[in-house]
Write a protein that holds these residues in place. Structure first.
Motif, PDB file in Angstrom:
ATOM      1  N   PHE A   1       0.906  -0.990  -0.065  1.00 30.29           N
ATOM      2  CA  PHE A   1      -0.026   0.067   0.019  1.00 30.29           C
ATOM      3  C   PHE A   1       0.431   1.453  -0.211  1.00 30.29           C
ATOM      4  N   ASN A   2       0.505   2.473  -0.129  1.00 31.09           N
ATOM      5  CA  ASN A   2       0.768   3.809  -0.374  1.00 31.09           C
ATOM      6  C   ASN A   2       0.533   4.298   0.535  1.00 31.09           C
ATOM      7  N   LYS A   3       1.014   5.324   1.117  1.00 27.72           N
ATOM      8  CA  LYS A   3       1.151   6.137   2.113  1.00 27.72           C
ATOM      9  C   LYS A   3       0.929   7.630   1.627  1.00 27.72           C
ATOM     10  N   LYS A   4       0.565   8.644   1.484  1.00 27.85           N
ATOM     11  CA  LYS A   4       0.805   9.649   0.859  1.00 27.85           C
ATOM     12  C   LYS A   4      -0.465  10.700   1.046  1.00 27.85           C
TER      13      LYS A   4
ATOM     14  N   MET B   1      -6.447   0.174   9.435  1.00 23.35           N
ATOM     15  CA  MET B   1      -6.293  -1.061   8.964  1.00 23.35           C
ATOM     16  C   MET B   1      -7.272  -1.562   9.389  1.00 23.35           C
ATOM     17  N   THR B   2      -7.433  -1.736  10.709  1.00 25.72           N
ATOM     18  CA  THR B   2      -7.915  -2.668  11.323  1.00 25.72           C
ATOM     19  C   THR B   2     -10.086  -2.151  10.932  1.00 25.72           C
ATOM     20  N   ARG B   3     -10.256  -1.444  11.355  1.00 19.69           N
ATOM     21  CA  ARG B   3     -11.286  -0.419  10.865  1.00 19.69           C
ATOM     22  C   ARG B   3     -11.582  -1.079   9.182  1.00 19.69           C
ATOM     23  N   ALA B   4     -10.739  -1.098   8.641  1.00 19.77           N
ATOM     24  CA  ALA B   4     -11.082  -0.598   6.883  1.00 19.77           C
ATOM     25  C   ALA B   4     -11.815  -2.841   6.556  1.00 19.77           C
ATOM     26  N   PHE B   5     -10.829  -4.094   7.779  1.00 15.18           N
ATOM     27  CA  PHE B   5     -10.801  -4.562   7.109  1.00 15.18           C
ATOM     28  C   PHE B   5     -12.092  -5.263   7.471  1.00 15.18           C
ATOM     29  N   ARG B   6     -13.258  -4.502   9.234  1.00 15.83           N
ATOM     30  CA  ARG B   6     -13.917  -4.922   9.223  1.00 15.83           C
ATOM     31  C   ARG B   6     -15.258  -4.481   8.951  1.00 15.83           C
ATOM     32  N   ARG B   7     -15.519  -2.970   8.469  1.00 17.15           N
ATOM     33  CA  ARG B   7     -16.125  -2.762   6.590  1.00 17.15           C
ATOM     34  C   ARG B   7     -16.184  -3.808   5.920  1.00 17.15           C
TER      35      ARG B   7
ATOM     36  N   GLN C   1     -11.941  -4.242  -2.795  1.00 14.62           N
ATOM     37  CA  GLN C   1     -12.505  -3.475  -1.243  1.00 14.62           C
ATOM     38  C   GLN C   1     -12.268  -2.770  -0.530  1.00 14.62           C
ATOM     39  N   LEU C   2     -10.649  -2.955  -0.174  1.00 17.34           N
ATOM     40  CA  LEU C   2      -9.971  -2.331   0.970  1.00 17.34           C
ATOM     41  C   LEU C   2      -9.750  -1.019   0.321  1.00 17.34           C
ATOM     42  N   ASN C   3      -9.653  -0.454  -0.701  1.00 16.82           N
ATOM     43  CA  ASN C   3      -9.293   0.605  -1.436  1.00 16.82           C
ATOM     44  C   ASN C   3     -10.777   1.125  -0.882  1.00 16.82           C
ATOM     45  N   SER C   4     -12.282   0.326  -1.471  1.00 13.80           N
ATOM     46  CA  SER C   4     -13.477   1.307  -1.631  1.00 13.80           C
ATOM     47  C   SER C   4     -13.708   1.712  -0.239  1.00 13.80           C
TER      48      SER C   4
ATOM     49  N   PRO D   1      -8.968   8.940   2.445  1.00 13.57           N
ATOM     50  CA  PRO D   1      -8.086   9.660   1.377  1.00 13.57           C
ATOM     51  C   PRO D   1      -6.921   9.250   1.833  1.00 13.57           C
ATOM     52  N   GLY D   2      -5.578   9.051   0.685  1.00 13.15           N
ATOM     53  CA  GLY D   2      -3.955   8.821   0.765  1.00 13.15           C
ATOM     54  C   GLY D   2      -3.470   7.746   1.035  1.00 13.15           C
ATOM     55  N   ILE D   3      -4.369   6.804   1.638  1.00 17.57           N
ATOM     56  CA  ILE D   3      -4.205   5.469   1.377  1.00 17.57           C
ATOM     57  C   ILE D   3      -4.629   4.486   1.054  1.00 17.57           C
ATOM     58  N   GLU D   4      -4.092   3.870  -0.679  1.00 13.11           N
ATOM     59  CA  GLU D   4      -3.912   3.298  -1.639  1.00 13.11           C
ATOM     60  C   GLU D   4      -3.821   2.265  -1.604  1.00 13.11           C
TER      61      GLU D   4
END
Length: 123
Positions: free
Chosen positions: A8-11, A26-32, A83-86, A90-93
């Protein structure tokens, strides 16, 4: 259960997110998402996520590794990235996902060595 590595990028403004907050994010993103992530066993289960070495605050990450384990061996890996990108801030891809070729510790050692060389201009 299979291990996968995702980069992943962090910009932009995300470069001001600390390493501890990145793990929470990241943990929250996986839960979503409905990604079948493997959770540790015990009294307080948490997702099995292994990050690379932490960056100083304010430094952009162009390709950082994240190791994780999936419960479902047949789950499409490219779907994890989509799914993670959705759901990511913003700024993390998320860029790419694959099965790990090298062990995590080998990458950490190489990563630390390269950062030392770049910081001390030894090239």
């Amino acid at each position: 259960m299979r291990s996968v590595r995702i980069w992943f990028n962090k910009k932009d403004t995300a470069k001001y997110i600390s390493h501890l907050d990145i793990t929470r994010c990241m943990t929250r993103a996986f839960r979503r998402t409905d990604i079948p992530l493997w959770y540790t066993e015990g009294f307080n289960p948490h997702p099995y996520l292994v990050f690379g070495l932490s960056l100083p605050l304010g430094v952009e990450a162009l390709r950082e590794p994240l190791d994780m384990r999936l419960n479902d061996d047949n789950y499409p890996m490219q779907r994890v990235v989509e799914q993670l990108n959705s759901v990511m801030v913003p700024g993390i891809e998320f860029l790419e996902i694959a099965e790990p070729v090298f062990k995590t510790q080998e990458i950490f050692r190489l990563n630390a060595h390269l950062r030392f060389i770049l910081n001390h201009k030894l090239f």
